[in-house]
Scaffold this motif. Sequence first.
Motif, PDB file in Angstrom:
ATOM      1  N   LEU A  87      30.618  53.249  32.001  1.00 36.17           N
ATOM      2  CA  LEU A  87      31.609  52.082  32.519  1.00 36.17           C
ATOM      3  C   LEU A  87      32.562  51.752  31.211  1.00 36.17           C
ATOM      4  O   LEU A  87      32.310  52.233  30.334  1.00 36.17           O
ATOM      5  CB  LEU A  87      30.720  50.631  32.391  1.00 36.17           C
ATOM      6  N   VAL A  88      33.821  51.094  31.966  1.00 32.54           N
ATOM      7  CA  VAL A  88      34.837  50.814  30.833  1.00 32.54           C
ATOM      8  C   VAL A  88      35.061  49.536  31.120  1.00 32.54           C
ATOM      9  O   VAL A  88      35.459  49.100  32.221  1.00 32.54           O
ATOM     10  CB  VAL A  88      36.013  51.649  30.938  1.00 32.54           C
ATOM     11  N   LEU A  89      35.254  48.837  29.909  1.00 32.24           N
ATOM     12  CA  LEU A  89      35.578  47.109  30.078  1.00 32.24           C
ATOM     13  C   LEU A  89      37.107  47.153  29.414  1.00 32.24           C
ATOM     14  O   LEU A  89      37.454  47.623  28.211  1.00 32.24           O
ATOM     15  CB  LEU A  89      34.596  46.309  29.358  1.00 32.24           C
ATOM     16  N   ASN A  90      37.957  46.204  29.802  1.00 35.69           N
ATOM     17  CA  ASN A  90      39.231  45.909  29.430  1.00 35.69           C
ATOM     18  C   ASN A  90      39.527  44.461  29.601  1.00 35.69           C
ATOM     19  O   ASN A  90      38.861  43.694  30.157  1.00 35.69           O
ATOM     20  CB  ASN A  90      40.316  46.778  30.016  1.00 35.69           C
ATOM     21  N   GLY A  91      40.555  43.966  28.687  1.00 37.30           N
ATOM     22  CA  GLY A  91      40.981  42.579  28.707  1.00 37.30           C
ATOM     23  C   GLY A  91      42.589  42.695  29.329  1.00 37.30           C
ATOM     24  O   GLY A  91      42.973  43.458  30.077  1.00 37.30           O
ATOM     25  N   HIS A  92      43.426  41.947  28.471  1.00 31.19           N
ATOM     26  CA  HIS A  92      44.861  42.155  28.489  1.00 31.19           C
ATOM     27  C   HIS A  92      45.312  41.439  29.773  1.00 31.19           C
ATOM     28  O   HIS A  92      46.401  40.712  29.577  1.00 31.19           O
ATOM     29  CB  HIS A  92      45.496  43.485  28.342  1.00 31.19           C
ATOM     30  N   ILE A 100      34.500  56.545  36.863  1.00 32.62           N
ATOM     31  CA  ILE A 100      34.016  55.575  35.885  1.00 32.62           C
ATOM     32  C   ILE A 100      34.548  54.113  36.539  1.00 32.62           C
ATOM     33  O   ILE A 100      35.615  54.273  36.841  1.00 32.62           O
ATOM     34  CB  ILE A 100      34.485  55.768  34.526  1.00 32.62           C
ATOM     35  N   PRO A 101      33.802  53.381  36.753  1.00 31.95           N
ATOM     36  CA  PRO A 101      34.295  52.084  37.193  1.00 31.95           C
ATOM     37  C   PRO A 101      34.920  51.122  36.148  1.00 31.95           C
ATOM     38  O   PRO A 101      34.622  51.351  34.909  1.00 31.95           O
ATOM     39  CB  PRO A 101      33.023  50.983  37.691  1.00 31.95           C
ATOM     40  N   GLN A 102      35.969  50.629  36.314  1.00 32.40           N
ATOM     41  CA  GLN A 102      36.666  49.800  35.301  1.00 32.40           C
ATOM     42  C   GLN A 102      36.524  48.349  35.729  1.00 32.40           C
ATOM     43  O   GLN A 102      36.789  47.759  36.750  1.00 32.40           O
ATOM     44  CB  GLN A 102      38.250  50.077  35.145  1.00 32.40           C
ATOM     45  N   ILE A 103      36.089  47.324  34.623  1.00 33.27           N
ATOM     46  CA  ILE A 103      36.138  45.966  35.045  1.00 33.27           C
ATOM     47  C   ILE A 103      36.836  45.511  33.726  1.00 33.27           C
ATOM     48  O   ILE A 103      36.497  45.493  32.679  1.00 33.27           O
ATOM     49  CB  ILE A 103      34.595  45.402  34.951  1.00 33.27           C
ATOM     50  N   THR A 104      37.825  44.592  34.397  1.00 36.36           N
ATOM     51  CA  THR A 104      38.680  44.091  33.540  1.00 36.36           C
ATOM     52  C   THR A 104      38.318  42.315  33.523  1.00 36.36           C
ATOM     53  O   THR A 104      38.093  41.728  34.575  1.00 36.36           O
ATOM     54  CB  THR A 104      40.207  43.744  33.967  1.00 36.36           C
ATOM     55  N   VAL A 105      38.168  41.889  32.208  1.00 37.69           N
ATOM     56  CA  VAL A 105      37.715  40.550  32.158  1.00 37.69           C
ATOM     57  C   VAL A 105      38.640  39.657  30.881  1.00 37.69           C
ATOM     58  O   VAL A 105      38.396  39.765  29.949  1.00 37.69           O
ATOM     59  CB  VAL A 105      36.281  40.398  31.617  1.00 37.69           C
ATOM     60  N   GLY A 106      39.631  39.349  31.522  1.00 42.04           N
ATOM     61  CA  GLY A 106      40.695  38.717  30.620  1.00 42.04           C
ATOM     62  C   GLY A 106      40.716  37.136  30.849  1.00 42.04           C
ATOM     63  O   GLY A 106      41.905  36.871  30.758  1.00 42.04           O
ATOM     64  N   THR A 107      39.664  36.605  31.054  1.00 46.71           N
ATOM     65  CA  THR A 107      39.642  35.330  31.617  1.00 46.71           C
ATOM     66  C   THR A 107      38.919  34.428  30.455  1.00 46.71           C
ATOM     67  O   THR A 107      38.113  33.594  30.966  1.00 46.71           O
ATOM     68  CB  THR A 107      38.600  35.228  32.931  1.00 46.71           C
ATOM     69  N   GLY A 108      39.268  34.673  29.119  1.00 50.46           N
ATOM     70  CA  GLY A 108      38.297  33.897  28.140  1.00 50.46           C
ATOM     71  C   GLY A 108      38.846  32.568  28.125  1.00 50.46           C
ATOM     72  O   GLY A 108      38.182  31.629  27.314  1.00 50.46           O
ATOM     73  N   GLY A 109      40.138  32.151  28.301  1.00 54.11           N
ATOM     74  CA  GLY A 109      40.592  30.706  28.424  1.00 54.11           C
ATOM     75  C   GLY A 109      42.003  30.349  28.037  1.00 54.11           C
ATOM     76  O   GLY A 109      42.577  29.343  28.214  1.00 54.11           O
ATOM     77  N   GLU A 110      42.911  31.280  27.694  1.00 53.64           N
ATOM     78  CA  GLU A 110      44.192  31.225  27.148  1.00 53.64           C
ATOM     79  C   GLU A 110      44.949  30.905  28.140  1.00 53.64           C
ATOM     80  O   GLU A 110      45.613  29.805  28.401  1.00 53.64           O
ATOM     81  CB  GLU A 110      44.745  32.510  26.329  1.00 53.64           C
TER      82      GLU A 110
END
Length: 393
Positions: free
Chosen positions: A289-294, A316-326
């Motif tokens: 697995l690969v995780l990213n933000g941005h 490889i699946p990629q999951i983007t989790v750029g949802t922390g609050g900004e």
Amino acid sequence: MVKRFGRTSFTLSIAFAAVLSAAGAAVALPQLSNGWPYAPTPQHTDRTYTLAAVGDIACEPDTTENAGNPAQLKCGSASLGGMPAEFATARQADAMHPDLVALLGDEQYEVGKLNDFEQSFEQAWGGLKMMERPSPGNHEYYAYTKHGDNEAAQNGAGYFGYFNGHDQNGTPYPQGQAGNDTSDEQGWYSYDIGNWHVISLNAECRSAAFGNDCSTTGNGVLARETQWLAQDLHADHAACTVAYWHQPTFSATTSTADAPDPAAPGAGSPEGTAAQAWWKLLYNAHASLVLNGHEHVYARFRPMDPNGHFDPKNGIPQITVGTGGEDLDTVATSGGSYTNPNLVTAQDQAFGVMNLQLKPNGYTWDYRPVQAGPGFGSTALSYHDSGSGTCRG
């Protein structure tokens, strides 16, 4: 918040005798550690561990130091999630009772000054600090000159000062929670948790700290990091491997006008293009697995090879989790479908944290938004994405 430090095991250091480059040639390297200065704890390979994952978190505090900066960029701006959003995601992460928290970059806006970390990120996420395993983002390294702002680049100084600690003069310690901070190394490291090997990388190559060099070959800092990754993966005998860094290799938000082939690696991002070399190494090492933000969205992709082709067997699946609050971006669509054909599901209307369950031979993920974004109603909270995957190592 309760600090639950000490339930995982970590890789201390890796001696480098040689490393295989992407082309397979042996390259001699100096002795380098992976930056984790603390003692390991017992490893339980038969247990399931909880890793909370998210990036792009904290708004710029409205302090005297930031008095000259545009109000639209600060906490309290109607266009941002602001303090309520970062507190909401921090509470959500804490409620998961995580063993560790993977931070996917851009922890603090706009340029990640130490005082901004202390006045914003720390206020919401400080209770989880000893569980946080960060990677940096562009807002911790690059200057910010948009929207009438004109803030100088920090080149990671505030990021390392916050996570690694600093001396009385504010100078960051060269080792600590965020990895090594030296002229040769910029905060990449790895650790083990249960049956999983976890790798945190630094993609901020368009900075003075990297010599403004995004090449993954040669003698530059990013090339050194890529060589380290090759050796780290060569030494990795865990059943499962996950890696994370900030700028994604594959985009959910880039429009077709900007990227004629929306599935091509690195669309709109030199850092994402450079990270294709990392994807090749991870692909060859059977990473899970690969995780990213941005990109300020939640987006899950089908398993892909390094060129962005759907590969159900070895990809490889990629999951983007750029949802922390900004704040939030917009998922690119065309004709009612996602512009990137490998995008399975996405949401761009709310903030939230992903709950990743690291099992002995696989994983499950569960993403649920916790607070609607500016201009969106409570229906944004009805989104839900969950599922499972197996390890290939």
